[in-house]
Design an enzyme around this catalytic site. Structure first.
Site, PDB file in Angstrom:
ATOM      1  N   TYR A  73      38.921  44.937  24.270  1.00 29.73           N
ATOM      2  CA  TYR A  73      39.744  45.930  25.189  1.00 29.73           C
ATOM      3  C   TYR A  73      40.253  47.161  24.509  1.00 29.73           C
ATOM      4  O   TYR A  73      40.891  48.033  25.387  1.00 29.73           O
ATOM      5  CB  TYR A  73      40.781  45.262  25.747  1.00 29.73           C
ATOM      6  CG  TYR A  73      40.555  44.208  26.429  1.00 29.73           C
ATOM      7  CD1 TYR A  73      39.622  44.017  27.889  1.00 29.73           C
ATOM      8  CD2 TYR A  73      40.814  42.587  26.063  1.00 29.73           C
ATOM      9  CE1 TYR A  73      39.399  42.798  28.669  1.00 29.73           C
ATOM     10  CE2 TYR A  73      40.435  41.461  26.803  1.00 29.73           C
ATOM     11  CZ  TYR A  73      39.552  41.601  27.939  1.00 29.73           C
ATOM     12  OH  TYR A  73      39.104  40.492  28.696  1.00 29.73           O
ATOM     13  N   HIS A 109      37.094  37.302  39.277  1.00 29.19           N
ATOM     14  CA  HIS A 109      36.275  36.165  39.358  1.00 29.19           C
ATOM     15  C   HIS A 109      36.856  35.276  40.434  1.00 29.19           C
ATOM     16  O   HIS A 109      36.185  34.009  40.586  1.00 29.19           O
ATOM     17  CB  HIS A 109      35.896  35.537  37.962  1.00 29.19           C
ATOM     18  CG  HIS A 109      36.027  36.440  36.978  1.00 29.19           C
ATOM     19  ND1 HIS A 109      34.798  37.526  36.701  1.00 29.19           N
ATOM     20  CD2 HIS A 109      36.863  36.894  35.964  1.00 29.19           C
ATOM     21  CE1 HIS A 109      35.121  38.356  35.983  1.00 29.19           C
ATOM     22  NE2 HIS A 109      36.176  38.121  35.364  1.00 29.19           N
ATOM     23  N   HIS A 156      36.134  47.957  34.686  1.00 28.40           N
ATOM     24  CA  HIS A 156      36.512  47.026  33.779  1.00 28.40           C
ATOM     25  C   HIS A 156      36.233  47.713  32.304  1.00 28.40           C
ATOM     26  O   HIS A 156      35.298  48.241  32.096  1.00 28.40           O
ATOM     27  CB  HIS A 156      35.525  45.775  33.700  1.00 28.40           C
ATOM     28  CG  HIS A 156      35.524  45.092  34.926  1.00 28.40           C
ATOM     29  ND1 HIS A 156      36.603  44.265  35.351  1.00 28.40           N
ATOM     30  CD2 HIS A 156      34.950  45.155  36.114  1.00 28.40           C
ATOM     31  CE1 HIS A 156      36.407  43.606  36.655  1.00 28.40           C
ATOM     32  NE2 HIS A 156      35.520  44.157  37.021  1.00 28.40           N
ATOM     33  N   ARG A 176      32.368  35.358  33.673  1.00 29.64           N
ATOM     34  CA  ARG A 176      32.728  36.765  33.871  1.00 29.64           C
ATOM     35  C   ARG A 176      31.775  37.617  34.660  1.00 29.64           C
ATOM     36  O   ARG A 176      31.881  38.424  35.249  1.00 29.64           O
ATOM     37  CB  ARG A 176      33.121  37.282  32.704  1.00 29.64           C
ATOM     38  CG  ARG A 176      34.333  36.837  31.933  1.00 29.64           C
ATOM     39  CD  ARG A 176      34.816  37.483  30.714  1.00 29.64           C
ATOM     40  NE  ARG A 176      35.574  36.820  29.910  1.00 29.64           N
ATOM     41  CZ  ARG A 176      37.062  36.821  30.200  1.00 29.64           C
ATOM     42  NH1 ARG A 176      37.426  37.413  31.187  1.00 29.64           N
ATOM     43  NH2 ARG A 176      37.812  36.066  29.409  1.00 29.64           N
TER      44      ARG A 176
END
Length: 144
Positions: free
Chosen positions: A24, A79, A99, A110
């Site tokens: 991330y 999801h 995302h 995912r």
């Protein structure tokens, strides 16, 4: 006309900067929002932001907004949340799905999104810069 974009960040995004930085990135959510706020201000657009780990708070923000465009990183709700999808469809405000990671290069669970087929566009895999791309696209549409 005053243009406004609602930025929505879902569960665990409050941990950005320390949660799995290899996936991330190292930027915090506050860093990302500050960059986007500057980008919006430079374009004469108001940016409203909410982050919550609670689905109902995100839904309430969608119901209450007077924004003309939404940028959403639903995180894990991507999801699982039919309710978030229904809230977005219920207010009929165009939205972009963002995302940080490339969800299609990750675990199979995912790969499915309850939002993607209704989004104007989906941006994934560009890290924090994906938000900037989404905001630029939102601003362009608002000013058209």
């Amino acid at each position: 006309m005053n243009h406004k974009v609602l930025l929505i960040n879902g569960p665990n995004l409050n941990l950005l900067g320390r949660r799995e930085p290899s996936v991330y990135g190292h930027q915090t959510l506050a860093d990302i929002v500050a960059t986007l706020s500057e980008q919006a201000q430079a374009a004469g657009v108001e940016l409203e932001h909410i982050q919550s780990n609670a689905e109902f708070e995100l839904i309430n923000a969608i119901h209450a907004t007077d924004a003309q465009m939404i940028i959403i990183n639903p995180a894990a709700f991507t999801h699982t949340s039919v309710a978030l999808r229904d809230a977005l469809l219920g207010v009929d405000i165009p939205f972009f799905e963002v995302h940080l990671s490339n969800v299609h290069a990750r675990e199979p669970f995912r790969h499915h999104s309850y939002l993607s087929d209704k989004a104007i566009g989906v941006i994934c895999g560009f890290g924090a810069q994906g938000y900037e791309f989404a905001l630029a696209a939102a601003i362009k549409r608002l000013k058209a």
